[in-house]
Design an enzyme around this catalytic site. Structure first.
Site, PDB file in Angstrom:
ATOM      1  N   HIS A  49       4.701  -1.726  -0.260  1.00  0.00           N
ATOM      2  CA  HIS A  49       4.137  -0.458   0.196  1.00  0.00           C
ATOM      3  C   HIS A  49       2.909  -0.168  -0.656  1.00  0.00           C
ATOM      4  O   HIS A  49       2.521  -0.956  -1.507  1.00  0.00           O
ATOM      5  CB  HIS A  49       5.162   0.668   0.031  1.00  0.00           C
TER       6      HIS A  49
ATOM      7  N   CYS B 201       8.145  -4.065   5.109  1.00  0.00           N
ATOM      8  CA  CYS B 201       9.515  -3.716   4.727  1.00  0.00           C
ATOM      9  C   CYS B 201      10.477  -3.793   5.924  1.00  0.00           C
ATOM     10  O   CYS B 201      10.806  -4.880   6.363  1.00  0.00           O
ATOM     11  CB  CYS B 201       9.530  -2.345   4.056  1.00  0.00           C
TER      12      CYS B 201
END
Length: 250
Positions: free
Chosen positions: A207, A92
């Site tokens: 994630h 991310c």
């Protein structure tokens, strides 16, 4: 290799979404095979050793991204590790700061430059389950299993010529909502792209932690860290991991 040294990089600023778990997964999967493994945590303003075997970088908010990028650019330890071919997993915000530039705090910020990519802003937040088919680009050539995770970002990451997508999106948003005429003709480098692969860097918006949900990717990183092929690693049969895969991979 007497001991596997796993670098957990800047978890004090890039530890918002539980991505520290990726280092734990690597350590556990190594130990279950009888391989001694330890995690070395590197915090903000501490030097990043360039001689660790594998590196994990997680996600964070705007201010954290800026602090992390400034430190990594000044320190250059991670850059030296990448140039030496040490595998690096970036998640991310980690993906964004390893690019050439990203947008945070209302301005464009210089990135570390390990990925040929720029990040601006999405029109709509990408949030929810994400899944992709691996492209097999670069060091991920041995990946065969679908990748799954949970995306939550406002970054639109556009890949340049030196970077390739980690996966082709089959569920969720992926890197961006922008594409050009070349993509319409069949090149999904922007359209349907998820993550990035360049040199020894593997980056993704997923994630989960991503390595808990994708054991083959975890083992690929271990194999790269040990200088062997993925197929040379002893297989691990873990019922709970198999059950999670069955639940999440549609």
């Amino acid at each position: 290799m007497t001991e596997l040294n796993i670098g957990l990089i800047l978890p004090d600023v890039l530890g918002t979404y539980g991505d520290d778990g990726n280092a734990l997964v690597l350590r556990q999967r190594a130990r279950m095979r009888g391989i001694s493994a330890e995690i070395q945590t590197v915090k903000l303003n501490e030097p990043v050793p360039s001689s660790l075997d594998v590196y994990c970088i997680g996600g964070g908010e705007d201010t954290a991204q800026i602090l992390a990028a400034e430190h990594l650019i000044k320190d250059q330890g991670l850059v030296r590790a990448a140039r030496a071919g040490r595998p690096i997993l970036a998640i991310c915000a980690g993906l964004q700061i390893l690019g050439d530039s990203f947008r945070a705090g209302g301005r464009v910020v210089d990135g570390v430059g390990l990925i040929d990519a720029t990040t601006v802003s999405l029109d709509t937040r990408a949030i929810g389950e994400s899944q992709s088919v691996p492209t097999g680009a670069g060091i991920t050539a041995e990946l065969t299993e679908p990748l799954s995770g949970f995306e939550n970002h406002m970054g639109s990451t556009l890949l340049g010529g030196d970077a390739q997508p980690l996966g082709k999106v089959t569920r969720g948003m992926g890197n961006c909502d922008t594409y050009n005429a070349a993509d319409i003709a069949g090149d999904y480098k922007q359209k349907d792209a998820e993550g990035a692969v360049q040199g020894s860097v593997i980056a993704t918006y997923m994630h989960g932690p991503v390595l808990a949900r994708n054991p083959q990717l975890a083992d690929l990183l271990l194999a790269q860290a040990m200088g062997i092929k993925l197929a040379e690693l002893e297989p691990l049969e873990i019922e709970s991991v198999a059950r999670l895969r069955k639940e999440r991979v549609k």
